[in-house]
Design an enzyme around this catalytic site. Sequence first.
Site, mmCIF file in Angstrom:
data_model
loop_
_atom_site.group_PDB
_atom_site.id
_atom_site.type_symbol
_atom_site.label_atom_id
_atom_site.label_comp_id
_atom_site.label_asym_id
_atom_site.label_seq_id
_atom_site.Cartn_x
_atom_site.Cartn_y
_atom_site.Cartn_z
ATOM 1 C CG PHE A 198 43.509 24.772 -16.787
ATOM 2 C CD1 PHE A 198 42.948 25.978 -16.391
ATOM 3 C CD2 PHE A 198 43.662 23.770 -15.846
ATOM 4 C CE1 PHE A 198 42.570 26.191 -15.075
ATOM 5 C CE2 PHE A 198 43.296 23.977 -14.529
ATOM 6 C CZ PHE A 198 42.750 25.187 -14.134
ATOM 7 C CG ASP A 200 45.997 20.516 -21.872
ATOM 8 O OD1 ASP A 200 44.956 19.968 -22.301
ATOM 9 O OD2 ASP A 200 46.690 20.026 -20.957
ATOM 10 C CG ASP A 268 42.277 20.822 -16.509
ATOM 11 O OD1 ASP A 268 43.411 20.660 -16.005
ATOM 12 O OD2 ASP A 268 42.117 21.142 -17.696
#
Length: 294
Positions: A198, A200, A268
């Site tokens: 993800f 970010d 992650d």
Amino acid sequence: MFILCFPAGIEKLVDHIGGQLPPIKWDFEGIHYFDNGPLTAQYMLVLDALNFCFWPDDELQYDHLAAGLAEAIKADPTVFDAHHLKKITGTMLRDLLQWPRPLPLEDERVRLLHEVGTELERSFDGQAANLVLAAKGSAVALVDLVTKHFPGFRDHSVYKGHQVFIYKRAQIFVADLWGAFKGHGLGEFKDIASITMFADYVVPAVLRHWGILTCSQALVKMLDSLQELPSGSEEEVELRACTITAVERLREYLAARTGKEVLSVQVDWWLWSCGLPSAVDKVPPYHRTQTIYY
């Protein structure tokens, strides 16, 4: 090209952790809501609709969002019903989170909650669980459904004439369900391995710390001096895309080393935990981008 991925950094990190990914559980912080039923899916969709941009407020963290929403739904199980989401205001959202001042991109957060409430009511009888069930146990199908029905989850950019789809918040919704339900019930997805990491703020900084991602001098100066990296700029898209690629290579290296399946979701979670303020190793500053996507 502003960013490069170095295999030597991956080898160094894998050697440091003894060749195996350290175990990391979903909700290792103990801040999320879970009731093993439909309310959890409702909570997750609201949480991930709001899971973006925790700056320039230096005190606001993801924990405040996740824990605040959890306390709100414990106090009132109807608080995230679709018709309530359609009417929420910035002040009401702050009250739910027990946050004393305006949130970053507060108007956008309110708009996205209205979008979630409206579309849940229109297409899924008001229930996020029905959205999940419509995917029939496919993580990819659920990402497709989320991005089709909720425009606020359509995380994409144009990079040198090519459209790049990252879909951070749509994918993390799937991963949150999978982690919360431990791969069963509403969290059972036969293709969870298809989900990427993800992209970010935190993980790119951790990868920079380990020498897995190396940026140009100009970009390093920009990142380390906390200058804003414009959303959709070549540097920002490249940083996120290279982060995804680096994590995939790290996952492949770990799988080859152990002879076992390693999921990008798990990689992650561990990398993200390494980038928290409480982590032992100090990572470089997170990049600063004003965006609703992460």
